[in-house]
Write an enzyme that holds these catalytic residues in place. Sequence first.
Site, PDB file in Angstrom:
ATOM      1  N   GLN A 166      37.040  44.525  41.833  1.00  0.00           N
ATOM      2  CA  GLN A 166      37.113  43.005  41.992  1.00  0.00           C
ATOM      3  C   GLN A 166      35.992  42.385  42.911  1.00  0.00           C
ATOM      4  O   GLN A 166      35.346  41.324  42.598  1.00  0.00           O
ATOM      5  CB  GLN A 166      38.586  42.391  42.428  1.00  0.00           C
ATOM      6  CG  GLN A 166      38.672  40.745  42.761  1.00  0.00           C
ATOM      7  CD  GLN A 166      40.089  40.500  43.180  1.00  0.00           C
ATOM      8  OE1 GLN A 166      40.921  41.325  43.161  1.00  0.00           O
ATOM      9  NE2 GLN A 166      40.305  39.233  43.298  1.00  0.00           N
ATOM     10  N   ASP A 167      35.909  43.170  44.111  1.00  0.00           N
ATOM     11  CA  ASP A 167      35.121  42.138  45.209  1.00  0.00           C
ATOM     12  C   ASP A 167      34.830  43.451  46.191  1.00  0.00           C
ATOM     13  O   ASP A 167      35.181  44.636  46.540  1.00  0.00           O
ATOM     14  CB  ASP A 167      36.110  41.323  46.116  1.00  0.00           C
ATOM     15  CG  ASP A 167      35.190  40.354  46.872  1.00  0.00           C
ATOM     16  OD1 ASP A 167      34.560  39.763  46.683  1.00  0.00           O
ATOM     17  OD2 ASP A 167      35.691  40.191  48.246  1.00  0.00           O
ATOM     18  N   TYR A 205      33.714  45.620  49.578  1.00  0.00           N
ATOM     19  CA  TYR A 205      34.237  45.598  50.725  1.00  0.00           C
ATOM     20  C   TYR A 205      33.572  44.727  51.930  1.00  0.00           C
ATOM     21  O   TYR A 205      32.283  44.470  51.585  1.00  0.00           O
ATOM     22  CB  TYR A 205      34.034  47.033  51.357  1.00  0.00           C
ATOM     23  CG  TYR A 205      34.676  48.039  50.521  1.00  0.00           C
ATOM     24  CD1 TYR A 205      36.345  48.029  50.465  1.00  0.00           C
ATOM     25  CD2 TYR A 205      34.256  49.078  49.788  1.00  0.00           C
ATOM     26  CE1 TYR A 205      36.914  49.105  49.545  1.00  0.00           C
ATOM     27  CE2 TYR A 205      34.921  49.998  49.197  1.00  0.00           C
ATOM     28  CZ  TYR A 205      36.276  50.105  49.234  1.00  0.00           C
ATOM     29  OH  TYR A 205      37.286  50.937  48.327  1.00  0.00           O
ATOM     30  N   PHE A 229      34.495  50.633  45.074  1.00  0.00           N
ATOM     31  CA  PHE A 229      35.442  51.363  45.484  1.00  0.00           C
ATOM     32  C   PHE A 229      34.817  52.270  46.458  1.00  0.00           C
ATOM     33  O   PHE A 229      35.254  53.134  47.046  1.00  0.00           O
ATOM     34  CB  PHE A 229      36.362  52.240  44.487  1.00  0.00           C
ATOM     35  CG  PHE A 229      37.674  51.422  43.728  1.00  0.00           C
ATOM     36  CD1 PHE A 229      38.450  51.118  44.199  1.00  0.00           C
ATOM     37  CD2 PHE A 229      37.299  50.832  42.315  1.00  0.00           C
ATOM     38  CE1 PHE A 229      39.520  50.287  43.673  1.00  0.00           C
ATOM     39  CE2 PHE A 229      38.257  50.219  41.846  1.00  0.00           C
ATOM     40  CZ  PHE A 229      39.298  49.819  42.537  1.00  0.00           C
ATOM     41  N   SER A 231      42.485  52.435  49.372  1.00  0.00           N
ATOM     42  CA  SER A 231      42.553  52.487  48.033  1.00  0.00           C
ATOM     43  C   SER A 231      41.717  53.505  47.445  1.00  0.00           C
ATOM     44  O   SER A 231      42.274  54.247  46.471  1.00  0.00           O
ATOM     45  CB  SER A 231      41.913  51.027  47.566  1.00  0.00           C
ATOM     46  OG  SER A 231      42.684  50.098  47.506  1.00  0.00           O
ATOM     47  N   ASN A 238      32.050  45.943  40.334  1.00  0.00           N
ATOM     48  CA  ASN A 238      33.086  44.801  40.686  1.00  0.00           C
ATOM     49  C   ASN A 238      32.661  43.578  40.033  1.00  0.00           C
ATOM     50  O   ASN A 238      31.482  43.198  39.559  1.00  0.00           O
ATOM     51  CB  ASN A 238      32.517  44.451  42.448  1.00  0.00           C
ATOM     52  CG  ASN A 238      33.134  45.355  43.101  1.00  0.00           C
ATOM     53  OD1 ASN A 238      34.532  45.690  43.157  1.00  0.00           O
ATOM     54  ND2 ASN A 238      32.391  46.137  44.285  1.00  0.00           N
ATOM     55  N   HIS A 295      47.038  48.883  40.536  1.00  0.00           N
ATOM     56  CA  HIS A 295      45.852  48.923  41.478  1.00  0.00           C
ATOM     57  C   HIS A 295      46.227  49.946  42.449  1.00  0.00           C
ATOM     58  O   HIS A 295      47.287  50.253  43.261  1.00  0.00           O
ATOM     59  CB  HIS A 295      45.661  47.693  42.057  1.00  0.00           C
ATOM     60  CG  HIS A 295      44.352  47.678  42.766  1.00  0.00           C
ATOM     61  ND1 HIS A 295      43.986  48.261  44.257  1.00  0.00           N
ATOM     62  CD2 HIS A 295      43.015  47.142  42.336  1.00  0.00           C
ATOM     63  CE1 HIS A 295      42.702  47.968  44.360  1.00  0.00           C
ATOM     64  NE2 HIS A 295      42.126  47.435  43.419  1.00  0.00           N
TER      65      HIS A 295
END
Length: 310
Positions: free
Chosen positions: A149-150, A152, A163, A174, A209, A273
């Site tokens: 999604q976004d 870090y 990730f 995660s 992402n 998730h």
Amino acid sequence: MFNCSSVGFNRLKMAQRSITSYFSKPLGAANGNGDLAGISPKRKHEDGSGSGGDGAFRKSKKILSKEEEDSLQVELAAIARTNKAVSTNIGLTWFKELKGEFSKGYFKDLGVFLGEERRMKTIFPPEDQVYTWTTMTSIYDIKVVILGQDPYHGPRQAHGLCFSVQKGVDPPPSLKNMYRELAADISDFMQPEHGDLTGWAKQGVLLLNACLTVRSGSPNSHADHGWEKFTDAVIKWLNSNCQNLVFILWGNYAQKKGASIDSKRHLVLKAAHPSPLSVHRGFFGCKNFSKANTYLESKGKTPINWGDLP
């Protein structure tokens, strides 16, 4: 239509040719290929030469000619000079197929927004690493797509692969949960001491992402400014032009973003998730990594070596 990644072990990976030989950057800044800008010891070419000789990677059927590379590099540089959302580190095969997006109104607005943000705030990942995901392998060689999604939002974490964090940074929760699932799912998986997933990306795993930048310390701060439209275009291209890809969608956000993927044409794997908040709701035990490899092998493709994280 491209039969993406359909050839096996003993052919070389087509490496993305870097534009850094044409446009210099400060020494010591990492470019999207992981080399130091300006001091890369060996140029990488779209025909696979200079790729490091990794026999696990194939040469793409779709190869850019020298003339086409040069033309694309000039075109990319011209766009990058006028739009802060564009980097000269974009892999050329990706630029070739997606460049139509860069002239659209939303992308021009995104460039203005990013210019202001970078002028006033600290933005992650660094500007030359936003498109790392395009430099690891060509657009024609993707086999697996994992959607995040976004980026870090802490120092030295984000480097353009969802990730993944740079070496020397403790893997986030995660990612630690992903390693835990891998250890349970893949019999010979050995958890690395770092969180850098470049080894996956080089094998054709797209770590994408939905939003490609973020303000330091402020998660989702660059949401709804245009990145999502661009990454939707990436997914749409792969969905329409490749066959037999594996799309791995973890969590509601990724599953909604991937709702248009053709499940008759590709394998779509869904699970909770890996965040500590949801990992026990179906991520542990999902076996997405082994399922992905089983599918790839059934289609005559080389499976991903999930443990190849040097």
